[in-house]
Motif scaffolding. Sequence first.
Motif, PDB file in Angstrom:
ATOM      1  N   ASP A  71       0.829  -1.207   0.000  1.00  0.00           N
ATOM      2  CA  ASP A  71       0.000   0.000   0.000  1.00  0.00           C
ATOM      3  C   ASP A  71       0.860   1.252   0.000  1.00  0.00           C
ATOM      4  N   ALA A  72       1.986   1.184   0.701  1.00  0.00           N
ATOM      5  CA  ALA A  72       2.876   2.340   0.782  1.00  0.00           C
ATOM      6  C   ALA A  72       3.406   2.703  -0.605  1.00  0.00           C
ATOM      7  N   CYS A  73       3.696   1.681  -1.435  1.00  0.00           N
ATOM      8  CA  CYS A  73       4.225   1.920  -2.782  1.00  0.00           C
ATOM      9  C   CYS A  73       3.232   2.703  -3.629  1.00  0.00           C
ATOM     10  N   LEU A  74       1.929   2.414  -3.430  1.00  0.00           N
ATOM     11  CA  LEU A  74       0.917   3.077  -4.246  1.00  0.00           C
ATOM     12  C   LEU A  74       0.759   4.534  -3.860  1.00  0.00           C
ATOM     13  N   GLU A  75       1.130   4.864  -2.609  1.00  0.00           N
ATOM     14  CA  GLU A  75       0.902   6.226  -2.122  1.00  0.00           C
ATOM     15  C   GLU A  75       2.083   7.155  -2.354  1.00  0.00           C
ATOM     16  N   LYS A  76       3.290   6.610  -2.225  1.00  0.00           N
ATOM     17  CA  LYS A  76       4.451   7.485  -2.234  1.00  0.00           C
ATOM     18  C   LYS A  76       5.611   6.800  -2.933  1.00  0.00           C
ATOM     19  N   LYS A  77       6.374   7.594  -3.672  1.00  0.00           N
ATOM     20  CA  LYS A  77       7.568   7.041  -4.314  1.00  0.00           C
ATOM     21  C   LYS A  77       8.640   6.787  -3.271  1.00  0.00           C
ATOM     22  N   CYS A  78       9.445   5.736  -3.479  1.00  0.00           N
ATOM     23  CA  CYS A  78      10.564   5.495  -2.582  1.00  0.00           C
ATOM     24  C   CYS A  78      11.682   6.484  -2.903  1.00  0.00           C
ATOM     25  N   GLU A  79      12.474   6.793  -1.903  1.00  0.00           N
ATOM     26  CA  GLU A  79      13.650   7.634  -2.112  1.00  0.00           C
ATOM     27  C   GLU A  79      14.772   6.772  -2.685  1.00  0.00           C
ATOM     28  N   THR A  80      15.737   7.423  -3.338  1.00  0.00           N
ATOM     29  CA  THR A  80      16.898   6.686  -3.811  1.00  0.00           C
ATOM     30  C   THR A  80      17.806   6.383  -2.616  1.00  0.00           C
ATOM     31  N   THR A  81      18.188   5.119  -2.500  1.00  0.00           N
ATOM     32  CA  THR A  81      19.027   4.695  -1.381  1.00  0.00           C
ATOM     33  C   THR A  81      20.365   4.193  -1.905  1.00  0.00           C
ATOM     34  N   ASN A  82      21.461   4.555  -1.221  1.00  0.00           N
ATOM     35  CA  ASN A  82      22.760   4.013  -1.593  1.00  0.00           C
ATOM     36  C   ASN A  82      22.943   2.660  -0.921  1.00  0.00           C
ATOM     37  N   LEU A  83      23.087   1.625  -1.739  1.00  0.00           N
ATOM     38  CA  LEU A  83      23.309   0.289  -1.187  1.00  0.00           C
ATOM     39  C   LEU A  83      24.784   0.107  -0.871  1.00  0.00           C
ATOM     40  N   THR A  84      25.628   0.508  -1.847  1.00  0.00           N
ATOM     41  CA  THR A  84      27.068   0.506  -1.635  1.00  0.00           C
ATOM     42  C   THR A  84      27.554   1.844  -2.171  1.00  0.00           C
ATOM     43  N   GLU A  85      28.837   2.008  -2.237  1.00  0.00           N
ATOM     44  CA  GLU A  85      29.365   3.275  -2.736  1.00  0.00           C
ATOM     45  C   GLU A  85      28.941   3.533  -4.181  1.00  0.00           C
ATOM     46  N   THR A  86      28.792   2.450  -4.966  1.00  0.00           N
ATOM     47  CA  THR A  86      28.489   2.621  -6.379  1.00  0.00           C
ATOM     48  C   THR A  86      27.053   2.286  -6.745  1.00  0.00           C
ATOM     49  N   HIS A  87      26.353   1.623  -5.875  1.00  0.00           N
ATOM     50  CA  HIS A  87      25.083   1.017  -6.239  1.00  0.00           C
ATOM     51  C   HIS A  87      23.916   1.738  -5.562  1.00  0.00           C
ATOM     52  N   GLN A  88      22.984   2.279  -6.403  1.00  0.00           N
ATOM     53  CA  GLN A  88      21.824   2.973  -5.838  1.00  0.00           C
ATOM     54  C   GLN A  88      20.552   2.348  -6.360  1.00  0.00           C
ATOM     55  N   VAL A  89      19.531   2.364  -5.534  1.00  0.00           N
ATOM     56  CA  VAL A  89      18.260   1.815  -5.994  1.00  0.00           C
ATOM     57  C   VAL A  89      17.123   2.656  -5.446  1.00  0.00           C
ATOM     58  N   LYS A  90      16.027   2.720  -6.202  1.00  0.00           N
ATOM     59  CA  LYS A  90      14.898   3.549  -5.799  1.00  0.00           C
ATOM     60  C   LYS A  90      13.732   2.645  -5.417  1.00  0.00           C
ATOM     61  N   CYS A  91      13.933   1.812  -4.397  1.00  0.00           N
ATOM     62  CA  CYS A  91      12.868   0.899  -3.989  1.00  0.00           C
ATOM     63  C   CYS A  91      13.212   0.358  -2.600  1.00  0.00           C
ATOM     64  N   ASP A  92      12.298   0.545  -1.644  1.00  0.00           N
ATOM     65  CA  ASP A  92      12.593   0.105  -0.273  1.00  0.00           C
ATOM     66  C   ASP A  92      12.621  -1.411  -0.159  1.00  0.00           C
ATOM     67  N   TYR A  93      11.767  -2.083  -0.941  1.00  0.00           N
ATOM     68  CA  TYR A  93      11.761  -3.538  -0.916  1.00  0.00           C
ATOM     69  C   TYR A  93      13.113  -4.064  -1.400  1.00  0.00           C
ATOM     70  N   ALA A  94      13.630  -3.440  -2.467  1.00  0.00           N
ATOM     71  CA  ALA A  94      14.911  -3.870  -3.023  1.00  0.00           C
ATOM     72  C   ALA A  94      16.017  -3.688  -1.990  1.00  0.00           C
ATOM     73  N   VAL A  95      15.936  -2.602  -1.211  1.00  0.00           N
ATOM     74  CA  VAL A  95      16.939  -2.374  -0.182  1.00  0.00           C
ATOM     75  C   VAL A  95      16.913  -3.514   0.825  1.00  0.00           C
ATOM     76  N   ARG A  96      15.677  -3.918   1.207  1.00  0.00           N
ATOM     77  CA  ARG A  96      15.566  -5.000   2.187  1.00  0.00           C
ATOM     78  C   ARG A  96      16.089  -6.315   1.625  1.00  0.00           C
ATOM     79  N   THR A  97      15.776  -6.599   0.340  1.00  0.00           N
ATOM     80  CA  THR A  97      16.294  -7.855  -0.225  1.00  0.00           C
ATOM     81  C   THR A  97      17.807  -7.799  -0.307  1.00  0.00           C
ATOM     82  N   PHE A  98      18.345  -6.624  -0.637  1.00  0.00           N
ATOM     83  CA  PHE A  98      19.795  -6.503  -0.772  1.00  0.00           C
ATOM     84  C   PHE A  98      20.470  -6.786   0.572  1.00  0.00           C
TER      85      PHE A  98
END
Lengths: 327, 316, 282
Positions: free
Chosen positions: A296-323
């Motif tokens: 439900d949160a995804c439908l309401e608001k865009k995720c912020e871009t998160t730095n996973l590592t120094e080079t790797h960024q992703v714009k999805c909170d679920y992806a951050v958790r899987t990473f």
Amino acid sequence: MAENILEIKDLTIHYVVEKETVEAVNHVNLTLAKGETLGLVGETGAGKTTLAKGVMGIIPNPPGKIRGGEILFEGEDLLKKDKKAMQKIRGEKISMIFQDPMTALNPVMTVGDQIAEVLRLHQHVSAKEAGQKAKELLEMVGIPGQRASEYPHQFSGGMKQRVVIAIALACRPELLIADEPTTALDVTIQMQVLDLMNNLKKQLGTSMILITHDFGVVAEMCEKVAIMYAGEVVEYGTARDIFNHGCHPYTRGLFESLPSLNEDQPRLKPIVGLMPDPTKLPVGCSFAPRCPFCTDACLEKKCETTNLTETHQVKCDYAVRTFNGEV
Amino acid sequence: MDTILEVKNLKKYFDTPGGKLHAVDDVSFTIERGKTLGVVGESGCGKSTMGRVIVHLLEATDGKIFFEGNDITRVNSAELKKLRNDMQMIFQDPYSSLDPRMTVRDLIGEPLKTHKIFKNKEDYEKRVSELMETVGLAERVGLQYPHELDGGRRQRIGIARALALEPKVIVCDEPVSALDVSIQAQILNLLMDLQDNQGLTYIFVTHDLSVVKHISDDILVMYLGQMVEKCPSKELFENNKHPYTKALLSAIPIPAVDVERKHEILKGEISSPINPKPGCRFAPRCPYATEKCHSQSPELREIKPGHFVACHMVTE
Amino acid sequence: MKKKSYWRNVWDRFIKNRLAVTGIIILCLLIICAIFAPVIAPYGIDEQNSQTRFIAPCLQFPFGTDNFGRDIFSRVIYGARISLQVGLISVAVSCVIGGVLGAIAAFYGGVVDNVIMRFLDVLMAIPGMVLAVAIAASLGPSLNNMMIAIGLGHAPGFARVVRASVLSIKEQEYVEAARLMGDSDFVIIMKHIIPNSLAPMIVQATLNVGRSVISAASLSFLGLGIQPPTPEWGAMLSASRAYLRDYWWMCAFPGLAILLTVFSLNLVGDGLRDALDPKLKH
């Protein structure tokens, strides 16, 4: 860390057609280090070409409107340059190769003259000198110099694309933007052209943005990869980050839709649904309607871009958790 | 073994100002019912022309085509009409293969009207709805025009139209090459499901080797109008013999990092198919070509059951 | 959603186009004038009066009078009958003849194309006027023959336009698909090729109406068309030539009438072209 030749900050480009606004590029952040190749991957309508045209300063206005952001090329904002300064930068510092080599050349001019024209325009050399240099450039892309006096129709598709590359590289640009440069070519010819581009890049130290939808081409050519979806960069990282640790649901969906040459798959796993209408983008995450992990949160608001590592960024909170191994 | 289609020494030449263009030159193969034959090759190798000759959009110059044992190479208009029921085609370009002035339902129903399949309108409308459901088109798009839909949905219309007459063989001419990968996967899955449910036989023409591997039982590799190799799909990827097949496979960019990249880069480009010289047509680009290759055309030989190769240098 | 036929959809789109509707209203008014000319016109077409020669537009004679003292307003109203007929029918003749020939030439190509197009080239090489004179002279002077003559004279132009657009359309894969469905050549031409090549033909047709009216005037001037005193816009225009400098109204009003006709037809033509193209729905 190497010096950045190009930094795109929060760039937003819209096309306004009558009452509708096509949100082609939305808040894109990208950096490209000197001498590197960045692969811009995404499906039709993801905004790849618009982004490239934005960097080149060739967005037609109207209907194109740059709504905000900065494009820093060698530290200077291209969006603040006037028309004349941009003309000088195009061709001298930044040049572009288009998808279709068949239409990129003028059919009534010899290829030699077409290359020479660029040289004379930007480097102000004499006609004789330009002609001589045109031949050298042809040799550089693997075409015998004496063919300079031939017309485009006497060349095959792969040869024409080589000529286009020669024109683009004529003034030794710092940055080359290649928009699907091999899509119209056959595989064996594609490999020749990719090989040529790789060699020239090493030889001349040109930085490159390569727009493509083909992960194979990306893996062959690029150090950095940005995955675009509906005008946004959803994941960005080195080729290794994306190919081995890609974690945005869209990136993973793309990989899973590819038929593989190495393993047997009884069925492909396509991403369900379609890309959203760019005039009616959803309020929340643009990919949410097609995402198997949507909340439900995804439908309401865009995720912020998160730095996973120094080079790797992703714009999805679920992806951050899987990473991070939390899911 | 139930052979549905057999092609023997098929030739299609075109007259051009420069001489005879050998688009398809001496191609022979058989397809079993319910299987898929993949036809691969680069642009100008004659793969699309061959597909069009088989469905009788073009007339064969020479050779024979047998459908369920009957010679269908030359047919009269009544037989042709019958043949349209048995063989259909899905086109490459979902943008130009649909009449822009017709709605989705009209497009799908057109073959039903032409062949006067239904006498009453209700049955007709029911069948159109059924076809739309089969290919996964929502009922609500029925009254829209093709330009209002995306490439994937348009290709679904093309598939529904081809299915309308319940054909046995469908020639698919690059049906997914104009589509994005995620949509491409949807359409490939649809085609494979249809094959399972309706026992369709496909001739799948494409330049994309990973797609052809995924969908085909047998693969035919063409170069400048000629067959160079034909064998079961797995065999082609694991035990290919012809130097052109090897080069083609080696030229595919690998979508992975940390792999060894050893691409064999072919020199030169495809020569002209107009008045080809005797000898192997691949010889000018072949790294292993000998004197013999330049002077003498290689015969197509069956080097082991089901594996055909046309090359002087392949021994076993 | 209810199923609507293609033509119903075309009509819906057409009626939403304000300019096209304006065009059709003007055209209808002109046609009404033609039909009810005896009711509308205050004078007869041939009421000569030496007292009222060359009177400038006034309340009594809204468009003024000509060199015979005839009321120009009445003659323009009556003229609509002949001119509209000539304009529309001769264009229809050239549309049908040129359209069919052009479509056949492009569709079959090869020898057929060569024979048809060379024949039309010969027709085109003869100046249109000379051709029309020759046809009208051989058929004898009458309204119908004149319309045929003008129609034939303009047909090659149509054939060229139609041939060019058919040539590009027949390469589309949907034509191949239709053949694969089992459609006959006739069905393919009528159902897929003609509707998709209408746009340039409509533009050509609307532009040609004006030319036809003028051609009719020239033929009449040579005595091969309408015989005076029957009023006809083109003929009125050419008769006024001698008085252009002193009595502007003699040429202005018939000229305006032609202009209005062509203008309204152009609006209708543009509207029709857009309405026929489902891509321009919005």
